[in-house]
Design an enzyme around this catalytic site. Structure first.
Site, PDB file in Angstrom:
ATOM      1  N   CYS A   1       0.491  -1.387   0.025  1.00 44.59           N
ATOM      2  CA  CYS A   1      -0.027  -0.062  -0.138  1.00 44.59           C
ATOM      3  C   CYS A   1       0.832   1.149  -0.315  1.00 44.59           C
ATOM      4  CB  CYS A   1      -0.970  -0.043   1.195  1.00 44.59           C
ATOM      5  SG  CYS A   1      -2.390   1.067   1.114  1.00 44.59           S
ATOM      6  N   HIS A   2       0.895   1.935   1.164  1.00 44.10           N
ATOM      7  CA  HIS A   2       1.782   3.186   1.363  1.00 44.10           C
ATOM      8  C   HIS A   2       2.989   2.499   1.822  1.00 44.10           C
ATOM      9  CE1 HIS A   2      -2.061   5.863   0.626  1.00 44.10           C
ATOM     10  NE2 HIS A   2      -1.150   6.219   0.691  1.00 44.10           N
ATOM     11  N   GLY A   3       3.393   2.054   2.242  1.00 45.54           N
ATOM     12  CA  GLY A   3       4.627   1.251   2.628  1.00 45.54           C
ATOM     13  C   GLY A   3       5.691   1.443   2.372  1.00 45.54           C
TER      14      GLY A   3
ATOM     15  N   TRP B   1       6.433   4.120   0.135  1.00 44.58           N
ATOM     16  CA  TRP B   1       7.040   5.782   0.624  1.00 44.58           C
ATOM     17  C   TRP B   1       8.158   5.619   1.559  1.00 44.58           C
ATOM     18  CZ3 TRP B   1       2.128   8.843   2.872  1.00 44.58           C
ATOM     19  CH2 TRP B   1       2.350   9.658   1.769  1.00 44.58           C
TER      20      TRP B   1
END
Length: 189
Positions: free
Chosen positions: A111-113, A115
């Site tokens: 997911c946003h991991g 980043w």
């Protein structure tokens, strides 16, 4: 079923992690007999979310300041919006993450991991996926982005959303079971 007995995995999380993206990999790893520690910049518990609503709290096993990447065989970074946003500006979290890449150990982010991976400076030339709204950030960090359920590149496992968790967890277990990687690159649907 592959067994990860004797393997130790760190799940790096701060408040605001997407609950399923921490709990499902944790469950899969434990089912395969891995020892798993939730590592966080703070002690006590971290607050999970189910999208925008508060979910469960998860006990922190090791505070980041006391965590040694050398004692772990792999790293998992769950998504959610707030969790990776906090971790990507935490120098200790970035150094901890870089240590896994430098040692050639499996790393998984969903997911946003990813980043966190972008800010750790470890995506140059790597093929990844993520939630689509951070695609440009990952490309700007030097990654090639693909819209796939799960992408594996030299031990780096990435997925897009909680819908991809079955494939993400399966590849995570497979990569940890295989161990270090030397130049392998593949994409799996």
């Amino acid at each position: 079923m592959s067994h990860l007995s004797g393997k130790r995995v760190a799940i790096l999380a701060a408040d605001g992690f997407e609950q399923s993206e921490l709990l499902e990999p944790l469950k899969a790893l434990k089912e395969h007999e891995a020892q798993v520690d939730v590592v966080s910049p703070k002690g006590g518990h971290v607050q999970g979310f189910e999208h925008f609503d508060k979910g469960e709290q998860v006990k922190v096993d090791v505070e980041l300041a006391n965590a040694d990447a050398g004692k772990y065989d792999a790293l998992v970074i769950p998504g959610g919006l707030f969790n990776p946003d906090a971790l990507r500006v935490d120098e200790q979290a970035l150094a901890f993450t870089r240590a896994f890449f430098e040692a050639g150990k499996p790393v998984a982010a969903i997911c946003h991991g990813p980043w966190v991976l972008a800010n750790a400076g470890v995506l140059e030339g790597r093929t990844v996926t993520s939630v689509p709204n951070i695609r440009r950030d990952l490309e700007n960090a030097g990654a090639k982005w693909e819209d796939e359920e799960v992408v594996v590149d030299q031990g780096l496992v990435t997925s897009r959303t909680p819908d991809d968790l079955p494939a993400f967890c399966a590849k995570l277990v497979e990569e940890i079971d295989e161990g270090r990687h030397a130049g392998q690159k593949r994409s799996a649907a």
